[in-house]
Design an enzyme around this catalytic site. Structure first.
Site, PDB file in Angstrom:
ATOM      1  CE1 TYR A   1      -3.750   2.470   0.684  1.00  0.00           C
ATOM      2  CE2 TYR A   1      -2.245   3.386   2.318  1.00  0.00           C
ATOM      3  CZ  TYR A   1      -3.396   3.493   1.555  1.00  0.00           C
ATOM      4  OH  TYR A   1      -4.181   4.613   1.649  1.00  0.00           O
TER       5      TYR A   1
ATOM      6  CE  LYS B   1      -3.344   5.336  -1.587  1.00  0.00           C
ATOM      7  NZ  LYS B   1      -4.388   5.863  -2.504  1.00  0.00           N
TER       8      LYS B   1
END
Length: 260
Positions: A151, A155
């Site tokens: 994750y 980002k």
């Protein structure tokens, strides 16, 4: 005159829903994109009370064909002036324990779909010589050790993409903002199978409406990176300056002296 439109992915709940509500009050009509059609229809009815007309577009952005449908809307609807690139998924398992199918779905949504849609909006807005793209990243783009690494990597990718798009598109009238929230009280935690209140103290968790209001204020202030929790904007400015200072020395014909 016709009203401008904002296209929002992940619009059925959380950050996307809050943006839709606030942009409707600011005079936008909406194109609402998410998988849950019933929730989108309910949101469209709510926004109509504020005078906003909403187009509901049910799409699973892990599927290439659905991404293509949203790309087409971005590129052909000349009223769209604002794109919120918000849809995403966040696993909370330790990195090496994250199932492969979860990783693949995350990359399809957080990286592949987000990239395709950002570029589709960019192509459309360059032609129109105006438009705003808001890429929803996370503070873990800068602090990847604090969360699931896949994750965090997705980002960080989105932040890097925003930097590159800013360099290419701003002279064509396109505004690009990257928002890096900290922990926000949304359903993304429940979907990941955890309760944010048990993971973090309450003083570390921001209300979603407060976060979105801060992000919109950052956009008004001309910020290209907005970290709603950051008390001192100079820290971000210093970090960006340090990053850019590296630039002239990142590629030479020979290794640095210490490697010889």
């Amino acid at each position: 005159m016709s009203k401008p439109k904002a296209l929002i992915t992940g619009a059925s709940a959380g950050i996307g829903k809050s943006y839709a509500q606030k942009l409707a009050r600011r005079g936008y009509d909406l194109v609402l994109v998410a998988r849950d059609g019933a929730r989108l229809e309910a949101l469209a009815a709510e926004l109509a009370e504020h005078g906003a007309t909403s187009q509901v577009l049910v799409a699973d952005l892990t599927q290439s064909a659905d991404v293509a449908r949203v790309e087409q809307v971005l590129e052909t609807d000349s009223a769209i002036a604002f794109f919120l690139n918000n849809a995403g998924v966040a696993p909370v398992a330790p990195l090496l324990q994250t199932p492969v199918e979860v990783i693949e779905r995350l990359i399809a949504l957080n990286v592949t779909a987000a990239t395709r849609l950002a570029l589709a909006a960019g192509r459309a807005f360059v032609v129109r010589k105006s438009g705003t793209i808001v890429n929803m990243a996370s503070i873990v783009a800068l602090n990847p050790e604090r969360f699931n690494g896949v994750y965090s990597g997705s980002k960080a990718f989105l932040l890097a993409l925003s930097h590159a798009m800013t360099r290419e598109l701003t002279e064509n009238g396109v505004t690009i903002q990257t928002v890096l929230p900290g922990a926000v009280r949304t359903e993304i935690w429940e979907r990941a199978g955890t309760d944010v209140s048990t993971r973090l103290p309450p003083e570390r968790i921001m209300d979603v409406d407060e976060m979105v209001e801060a992000a919109l204020k950052g956009l008004e202030l001309g910020e290209r990176i907005t970290i709603p929790s950051l008390p001192d904007a100079r820290q971000l400015a210093d970090a960006e300056a340090a990053r850019l200072t590296l630039g002239p020395n990142l590629s030479w014909a020979h290794p640095a002296e210490r490697y010889r």
